[in-house]
Design an enzyme around this catalytic site. Structure first.
Site, PDB file in Angstrom:
ATOM      1  N   GLN A  59      69.440   5.287  62.291  1.00  0.00           N
ATOM      2  CA  GLN A  59      68.126   5.721  62.764  1.00  0.00           C
ATOM      3  C   GLN A  59      67.003   5.368  61.797  1.00  0.00           C
ATOM      4  O   GLN A  59      65.954   6.005  61.778  1.00  0.00           O
ATOM      5  CB  GLN A  59      68.158   7.231  63.033  1.00  0.00           C
ATOM      6  CG  GLN A  59      69.121   7.595  64.131  1.00  0.00           C
ATOM      7  CD  GLN A  59      69.199   9.096  64.367  1.00  0.00           C
ATOM      8  OE1 GLN A  59      68.405   9.862  63.854  1.00  0.00           O
ATOM      9  NE2 GLN A  59      70.179   9.501  65.156  1.00  0.00           N
ATOM     10  N   CYS A  60      67.193   4.348  61.014  1.00  0.00           N
ATOM     11  CA  CYS A  60      66.207   3.903  60.028  1.00  0.00           C
ATOM     12  C   CYS A  60      65.318   2.823  60.658  1.00  0.00           C
ATOM     13  O   CYS A  60      65.759   2.089  61.551  1.00  0.00           O
ATOM     14  CB  CYS A  60      66.950   3.332  58.810  1.00  0.00           C
ATOM     15  SG  CYS A  60      65.889   2.674  57.521  1.00  0.00           S
ATOM     16  N   GLY A  61      64.098   2.714  60.173  1.00  0.00           N
ATOM     17  CA  GLY A  61      63.199   1.667  60.654  1.00  0.00           C
ATOM     18  C   GLY A  61      63.691   0.263  60.329  1.00  0.00           C
ATOM     19  O   GLY A  61      63.274  -0.703  60.951  1.00  0.00           O
TER      20      GLY A  61
END
Length: 183
Positions: A59-61
């Site tokens: 869920q990281c950019g």
């Protein structure tokens, strides 16, 4: 010379300390880690390969660009000896909350990509995985050695030497020149 009872002890010299330190240091290939299925895996499996070790988060950019580009790198260079070892980590804003099965399915389904995926670990702090303590010792970071965020990458040569560390903002495509140097 020092004496201790009836024994004579040699003084500790810099070369003695150096010999002791070098026998204490680990090789990347001495580590055994758990894969995403909970099975022990010796990193000796990467002997003779060029390896990227990376802490990942779903869920990281940086997730989409990194996984997409890692797949492209493996598609292009796997036959020449490139491998990727991905270690999920939830230490940065809880961006890897799922279990290993969910992570494996996410990467496979969303990116059509199946890197060597390992069990979730911690990369910083007293309970950081021994592998990551080793990696940080071998290639310290800018200002501090701690892993600063998801997708910090370590490049390992065919002999198991940790030769370079890349920031989370470095995209895998920007590692090509370094990768090709060691292939």
């Amino acid at each position: 010379m020092l004496s201790f009872g009836s024994r004579i002890l040699s003084p500790i010299t810099a070369s003695t300390v150096s010999r002791f330190s070098s026998t204490m240091s680990s090789s990347l290939y001495n580590f055994v880690v758990k894969d995403a299925d909970g099975k022990d895996v010796s990193l000796e499996k990467y002997k003779g390969k060029v390896l990227i070790i990376v802490n990942v988060a779903s869920q990281c950019g940086f997730t989409d660009s990194n996984y997409t580009q890692f797949k492209e790198l493996l598609d292009k260079y796997r036959n020449q000896g490139l491998e990727i070892a991905a270690f999920p980590c939830n230490q940065f804003k809880s961006q890897e909350p799922g279990c290993e099965i969910d992570i494996k399915n996410f990467v496979s389904q969303k990116f059509n990509f199946e890197p060597d995926l390992y069990s979730k670990i911690k990369v910083n702090g007293d309970d950081a995985a021994p592998l990551y303590k080793f990696l940080k010792k071998e290639q310290g970071g800018t200002l501090i050695d701690a892993i600063k965020w998801n997708f910090t990458k370590f490049l390992v040569d065919r002999n198991g030497n940790v030769v370079k560390r890349f920031a989370p903002t470095t995209e895998p495509k920007d590692m090509v020149k370094d990768i090709e140097q060691y292939l």
